[in-house]
Design an enzyme around this catalytic site. Structure first.
Site, PDB file in Angstrom:
ATOM      1  N   HIS A  64      -1.154 -30.766  31.505  1.00 45.63           N
ATOM      2  CA  HIS A  64      -1.240 -32.226  31.624  1.00 45.63           C
ATOM      3  C   HIS A  64      -1.483 -32.631  33.074  1.00 45.63           C
ATOM      4  CE1 HIS A  64       1.148 -33.278  27.717  1.00 45.63           C
ATOM      5  NE2 HIS A  64       0.196 -32.379  27.504  1.00 45.63           N
ATOM      6  N   GLU A  66       0.127 -34.655  35.017  1.00 43.06           N
ATOM      7  CA  GLU A  66       1.329 -34.631  35.844  1.00 43.06           C
ATOM      8  C   GLU A  66       1.670 -33.204  36.278  1.00 43.06           C
ATOM      9  OE1 GLU A  66       2.276 -37.714  32.530  1.00 43.06           O
ATOM     10  OE2 GLU A  66       0.997 -35.959  32.787  1.00 43.06           O
ATOM     11  N   CYS A  94       4.848 -37.836  28.943  1.00 42.23           N
ATOM     12  CA  CYS A  94       5.422 -37.313  27.712  1.00 42.23           C
ATOM     13  C   CYS A  94       6.782 -36.680  28.041  1.00 42.23           C
ATOM     14  CB  CYS A  94       4.487 -36.279  27.085  1.00 42.23           C
ATOM     15  SG  CYS A  94       4.385 -34.727  28.020  1.00 42.23           S
ATOM     16  N   CYS A  97       6.464 -33.685  30.524  1.00 40.49           N
ATOM     17  CA  CYS A  97       6.214 -34.074  31.917  1.00 40.49           C
ATOM     18  C   CYS A  97       7.400 -34.800  32.531  1.00 40.49           C
ATOM     19  CB  CYS A  97       4.937 -34.897  32.001  1.00 40.49           C
ATOM     20  SG  CYS A  97       3.458 -33.927  31.582  1.00 40.49           S
TER      21      CYS A  97
END
Length: 156
Positions: A64, A66, A94, A97
């Site tokens: 992701h 992040e 999410c 993260c």
């Protein structure tokens, strides 16, 4: 990494500036046919990390925006703790993260649009480090629009 001087501006202008840079990262994701989420990590007005979704390219569900930015910032700063940093991310993190942000002890998270289905706030709002400051809604319409357009195009 880049350095910006915000000594004479208000915090809102600073948040908007860096969210625009996170949106630029999200546009890189679109170019790579990835879900358009972008992230920037800033420490003392200096960009120390950046990332965008690379889950398709790496065939890795953990890639992701992040996570890419956390790794980039840790490498730039030479340490895994990001206490004096702010994460700017176009979409609410999410659970994964948000959990990773806990371990980095990041000082502040600023996100653009809410993610009602997969965002951590709808699952467990207590995932952040106790000292992390959370702010949402910065350029929310721009961030949400980018996601909406991406998925509309996918459904054609």
């Amino acid at each position: 990494m880049s350095f910006y001087n915000f000594e004479n501006t208000d915090p809102e202008a600073e948040d908007i500036h860096y969210m625009k840079l996170a949106l630029a990262e999200a546009h890189k994701a679109i170019e790579a046919d990835e879900i358009p989420i972008g992230a920037i990590i800033v420490s003392k007005n200096r960009i120390v990390g950046r990332g965008y979704n690379l889950t398709e390219r790496f065939n890795d569900v953990t890639a992701h925006a992040e996570m890419q930015a956390f790794t980039s910032a840790a490498q730039t700063l030479g340490g895994k703790y990001l206490k004096d940093c702010t994460l700017y991310v176009t979409i609410e993190p999410c659970v994964m993260c948000a959990g990773a942000s806990y371990w980095t002890q990041i000082g502040r998270i600023v996100y653009g649009a809410r993610e009602e289905k997969r965002g951590f706030l709808s699952k467990n709002a207590n995932l952040l480090h106790p000292k992390t400051i959370l702010k949402g809604g910065v350029l929310a319409d721009d961030c949400a629009s980018l996601m909406r357009k991406f998925f509309e195009k996918k459904r054609l």
